[in-house]
Design a protein around this motif. Structure first.
Motif, PDB file in Angstrom:
ATOM      1  N   LEU A 152       5.107 -66.625  14.700  1.00 47.07           N
ATOM      2  CA  LEU A 152       6.130 -66.011  15.550  1.00 47.07           C
ATOM      3  C   LEU A 152       7.486 -66.677  15.367  1.00 47.07           C
ATOM      4  O   LEU A 152       7.636 -67.886  15.544  1.00 47.07           O
ATOM      5  CB  LEU A 152       5.728 -66.106  17.026  1.00 47.07           C
ATOM      6  CG  LEU A 152       6.764 -65.555  18.018  1.00 47.07           C
ATOM      7  CD1 LEU A 152       6.943 -64.048  17.838  1.00 47.07           C
ATOM      8  CD2 LEU A 152       6.363 -65.871  19.456  1.00 47.07           C
ATOM      9  N   SER A 153       8.489 -65.853  15.044  1.00 48.78           N
ATOM     10  CA  SER A 153       9.891 -66.286  15.039  1.00 48.78           C
ATOM     11  C   SER A 153      10.572 -65.682  16.258  1.00 48.78           C
ATOM     12  O   SER A 153      10.544 -64.455  16.445  1.00 48.78           O
ATOM     13  CB  SER A 153      10.615 -65.820  13.776  1.00 48.78           C
ATOM     14  OG  SER A 153      10.058 -66.382  12.616  1.00 48.78           O
TER      15      SER A 153
ATOM     16  N   LEU B 159      10.173 -61.980  18.009  1.00 42.07           N
ATOM     17  CA  LEU B 159      10.562 -61.729  19.401  1.00 42.07           C
ATOM     18  C   LEU B 159      12.068 -61.914  19.465  1.00 42.07           C
ATOM     19  O   LEU B 159      12.567 -63.009  19.206  1.00 42.07           O
ATOM     20  CB  LEU B 159       9.851 -62.688  20.355  1.00 42.07           C
ATOM     21  CG  LEU B 159      10.289 -62.620  21.823  1.00 42.07           C
ATOM     22  CD1 LEU B 159       9.971 -61.255  22.426  1.00 42.07           C
ATOM     23  CD2 LEU B 159       9.624 -63.735  22.637  1.00 42.07           C
ATOM     24  N   PHE B 160      12.805 -60.840  19.764  1.00 43.62           N
ATOM     25  CA  PHE B 160      14.264 -60.909  19.768  1.00 43.62           C
ATOM     26  C   PHE B 160      14.761 -60.951  21.212  1.00 43.62           C
ATOM     27  O   PHE B 160      14.462 -60.053  22.010  1.00 43.62           O
ATOM     28  CB  PHE B 160      14.876 -59.703  19.042  1.00 43.62           C
ATOM     29  CG  PHE B 160      16.076 -60.076  18.208  1.00 43.62           C
ATOM     30  CD1 PHE B 160      17.187 -60.673  18.785  1.00 43.62           C
ATOM     31  CD2 PHE B 160      16.083 -59.853  16.842  1.00 43.62           C
ATOM     32  CE1 PHE B 160      18.281 -61.038  18.015  1.00 43.62           C
ATOM     33  CE2 PHE B 160      17.173 -60.214  16.058  1.00 43.62           C
ATOM     34  CZ  PHE B 160      18.279 -60.810  16.651  1.00 43.62           C
ATOM     35  N   LEU B 161      15.506 -62.001  21.534  1.00 39.95           N
ATOM     36  CA  LEU B 161      16.021 -62.189  22.887  1.00 39.95           C
ATOM     37  C   LEU B 161      17.522 -62.437  22.863  1.00 39.95           C
ATOM     38  O   LEU B 161      18.062 -62.921  21.871  1.00 39.95           O
ATOM     39  CB  LEU B 161      15.339 -63.387  23.556  1.00 39.95           C
ATOM     40  CG  LEU B 161      13.827 -63.314  23.764  1.00 39.95           C
ATOM     41  CD1 LEU B 161      13.301 -64.657  24.246  1.00 39.95           C
ATOM     42  CD2 LEU B 161      13.464 -62.205  24.760  1.00 39.95           C
TER      43      LEU B 161
ATOM     44  N   THR C 147       3.571 -63.206  32.290  1.00 38.90           N
ATOM     45  CA  THR C 147       2.710 -62.099  31.858  1.00 38.90           C
ATOM     46  C   THR C 147       3.074 -61.646  30.449  1.00 38.90           C
ATOM     47  O   THR C 147       2.192 -61.417  29.601  1.00 38.90           O
ATOM     48  CB  THR C 147       2.830 -60.915  32.840  1.00 38.90           C
ATOM     49  OG1 THR C 147       2.457 -61.351  34.150  1.00 38.90           O
ATOM     50  CG2 THR C 147       1.924 -59.763  32.412  1.00 38.90           C
ATOM     51  N   ALA C 148       4.370 -61.515  30.183  1.00 42.54           N
ATOM     52  CA  ALA C 148       4.820 -61.099  28.850  1.00 42.54           C
ATOM     53  C   ALA C 148       4.468 -62.149  27.802  1.00 42.54           C
ATOM     54  O   ALA C 148       4.008 -61.818  26.703  1.00 42.54           O
ATOM     55  CB  ALA C 148       6.324 -60.840  28.858  1.00 42.54           C
ATOM     56  N   VAL C 149       4.690 -63.412  28.125  1.00 45.12           N
ATOM     57  CA  VAL C 149       4.380 -64.500  27.183  1.00 45.12           C
ATOM     58  C   VAL C 149       2.888 -64.520  26.874  1.00 45.12           C
ATOM     59  O   VAL C 149       2.480 -64.675  25.709  1.00 45.12           O
ATOM     60  CB  VAL C 149       4.849 -65.854  27.748  1.00 45.12           C
ATOM     61  CG1 VAL C 149       4.341 -67.009  26.882  1.00 45.12           C
ATOM     62  CG2 VAL C 149       6.378 -65.899  27.829  1.00 45.12           C
ATOM     63  N   HIS C 150       2.051 -64.348  27.896  1.00 43.70           N
ATOM     64  CA  HIS C 150       0.596 -64.331  27.680  1.00 43.70           C
ATOM     65  C   HIS C 150       0.195 -63.138  26.806  1.00 43.70           C
ATOM     66  O   HIS C 150      -0.650 -63.267  25.907  1.00 43.70           O
ATOM     67  CB  HIS C 150      -0.129 -64.260  29.025  1.00 43.70           C
ATOM     68  CG  HIS C 150      -1.622 -64.171  28.896  1.00 43.70           C
ATOM     69  ND1 HIS C 150      -2.407 -65.249  28.542  1.00 43.70           N
ATOM     70  CD2 HIS C 150      -2.484 -63.109  29.053  1.00 43.70           C
ATOM     71  CE1 HIS C 150      -3.671 -64.886  28.494  1.00 43.70           C
ATOM     72  NE2 HIS C 150      -3.747 -63.597  28.799  1.00 43.70           N
ATOM     73  N   ALA C 151       0.819 -61.968  27.047  1.00 45.94           N
ATOM     74  CA  ALA C 151       0.503 -60.774  26.255  1.00 45.94           C
ATOM     75  C   ALA C 151       0.877 -60.969  24.787  1.00 45.94           C
ATOM     76  O   ALA C 151       0.131 -60.570  23.881  1.00 45.94           O
ATOM     77  CB  ALA C 151       1.227 -59.564  26.834  1.00 45.94           C
ATOM     78  N   ILE C 152       2.019 -61.605  24.546  1.00 41.52           N
ATOM     79  CA  ILE C 152       2.443 -61.903  23.170  1.00 41.52           C
ATOM     80  C   ILE C 152       1.444 -62.847  22.502  1.00 41.52           C
ATOM     81  O   ILE C 152       1.048 -62.652  21.348  1.00 41.52           O
ATOM     82  CB  ILE C 152       3.862 -62.499  23.156  1.00 41.52           C
ATOM     83  CG1 ILE C 152       4.877 -61.424  23.557  1.00 41.52           C
ATOM     84  CG2 ILE C 152       4.209 -63.077  21.781  1.00 41.52           C
ATOM     85  CD1 ILE C 152       6.262 -61.964  23.824  1.00 41.52           C
TER      86      ILE C 152
ATOM     87  N   PHE D 214       9.692 -56.953  20.545  1.00 42.32           N
ATOM     88  CA  PHE D 214       8.587 -57.686  19.914  1.00 42.32           C
ATOM     89  C   PHE D 214       7.994 -56.794  18.837  1.00 42.32           C
ATOM     90  O   PHE D 214       7.500 -55.697  19.119  1.00 42.32           O
ATOM     91  CB  PHE D 214       7.539 -58.067  20.957  1.00 42.32           C
ATOM     92  CG  PHE D 214       6.357 -58.821  20.409  1.00 42.32           C
ATOM     93  CD1 PHE D 214       6.525 -60.014  19.703  1.00 42.32           C
ATOM     94  CD2 PHE D 214       5.068 -58.344  20.609  1.00 42.32           C
ATOM     95  CE1 PHE D 214       5.428 -60.703  19.195  1.00 42.32           C
ATOM     96  CE2 PHE D 214       3.971 -59.036  20.117  1.00 42.32           C
ATOM     97  CZ  PHE D 214       4.158 -60.215  19.403  1.00 42.32           C
ATOM     98  N   PHE D 215       8.055 -57.244  17.579  1.00 35.05           N
ATOM     99  CA  PHE D 215       7.628 -56.379  16.486  1.00 35.05           C
ATOM    100  C   PHE D 215       7.274 -57.209  15.257  1.00 35.05           C
ATOM    101  O   PHE D 215       7.718 -58.353  15.109  1.00 35.05           O
ATOM    102  CB  PHE D 215       8.725 -55.367  16.129  1.00 35.05           C
ATOM    103  CG  PHE D 215      10.085 -55.971  15.897  1.00 35.05           C
ATOM    104  CD1 PHE D 215      10.501 -56.350  14.632  1.00 35.05           C
ATOM    105  CD2 PHE D 215      10.961 -56.156  16.957  1.00 35.05           C
ATOM    106  CE1 PHE D 215      11.745 -56.907  14.413  1.00 35.05           C
ATOM    107  CE2 PHE D 215      12.220 -56.716  16.756  1.00 35.05           C
ATOM    108  CZ  PHE D 215      12.618 -57.085  15.484  1.00 35.05           C
ATOM    109  N   LYS D 216       6.486 -56.614  14.392  1.00 40.34           N
ATOM    110  CA  LYS D 216       6.168 -57.252  13.114  1.00 40.34           C
ATOM    111  C   LYS D 216       7.377 -57.168  12.190  1.00 40.34           C
ATOM    112  O   LYS D 216       8.042 -56.126  12.105  1.00 40.34           O
ATOM    113  CB  LYS D 216       4.968 -56.562  12.449  1.00 40.34           C
ATOM    114  CG  LYS D 216       3.645 -57.270  12.660  1.00 40.34           C
ATOM    115  CD  LYS D 216       2.576 -56.684  11.766  1.00 40.34           C
ATOM    116  CE  LYS D 216       1.295 -57.521  11.904  1.00 40.34           C
ATOM    117  NZ  LYS D 216       0.214 -56.980  11.043  1.00 40.34           N
TER     118      LYS D 216
END
Length: 251
Positions: free
Chosen positions: A3-4, A78-80, A89-94, A134-136
């Motif tokens: 993950l970047s 993951l672009f922020l 919840t989002a972090v766990h899903a990732i 969040f994408f490949k």
């Protein structure tokens, strides 16, 4: 490399430490492309060993984001923004998707909680916002627009559980400053695309935008914050069109 996490930033000291801390455990690398910040952004970011800090002249949001993608070596992105913090919840899903050798989607949208002056906005078009963050890698990129760039992909999109908490503006003065900057970029973008503006649009579009946000999209249910968003949205539209007229006049 799994993950970047990618950021483009200018003077992001307000929230970026909190943002990096929220994703630090799951990130293999963190790419921060900075447009020559004058605050403590660099000091904060380089304090994290996983951060690769790059200075690059800002040529537009789309170009800056695509350059950042080119610097990322992770399989997933993951672009922020510097003022965005994924919740647990989002972090766990990732994390769960990263463990999966065959996830159902290559591109995921994430729901945004837009927070203005310490209030989560639920109406007026601010409450139901989903964005592809969040994408490949290789399964999407951004348009090269100066501002309001779009994510382009041929893949079907999944919806990621959880939220990104977006701490929009630190103050009204900060918001007005952003409106001034963004409307200038939007006006330049429109003119470069051959757009012009009529007196009718200058006068009536702001009024329509206020009505749409405050009444049709139920902005009034957010109280004073909803009224403020509706007024400043109309002001944004007015400034954008009047700046287009100014650029064309002196072109």
């Amino acid at each position: 490399m799994k993950l970047s996490v990618c950021y483009i930033v200018l003077n992001g000291e307000r929230i970026i430490e909190k943002s990096i801390n929220s994703i630090y455990e799951i990130a293999d690398e963190i790419i921060v492309v900075d447009s020559f910040s004058t605050d403590k952004t660099e000091e904060i970011c380089t304090g994290f060993p996983k951060v690769k800090f790059i200075r690059k002249k800002f040529l537009g949001f789309g170009c800056q984001k695509n350059y950042t993608l080119s610097e990322a070596s992770g399989e997933w992105i993951l672009f922020l923004d510097s003022d965005e913090v994924p919740d647990e919840t989002a972090v766990h899903a990732i994390k769960e998707i990263l463990k999966n050798s065959n996830p159902p989607y290559n591109v995921y949208e994430i729901h945004f909680n837009n927070i203005l002056l310490k209030k989560t906005i639920k109406y007026g078009g601010w409450g139901n916002v989903w964005r592809e963050r969040f994408f490949k890698k290789g399964h999407g990129k951004y348009t090269d627009d100066l501002v309001h760039e779009c994510f382009i992909t041929q893949d079907r999109k999944g919806k990621l559980p959880g939220n990104i908490n977006h701490y929009t503006y630190k103050s009204i003065a900060h918001h007005i400053e952003k409106i001034n900057n963004y409307t200038q970029l939007m006006a330049e973008k429109k003119v470069s695309n051959g757009k012009s503006v009529s007196l009718f649009k200058v006068i009536f579009s702001p009024f329509y935008d206020f009505m749409k946000t405050y009444f049709f999209k139920f902005g009034f249910l957010d109280g004073v914050a909803g009224f403020y968003i509706s007024i400043t949205g109309a002001f944004y539209t007015f400034l954008k069109y009047i700046k287009i007229n100014e650029i064309l006049k002196f072109k």
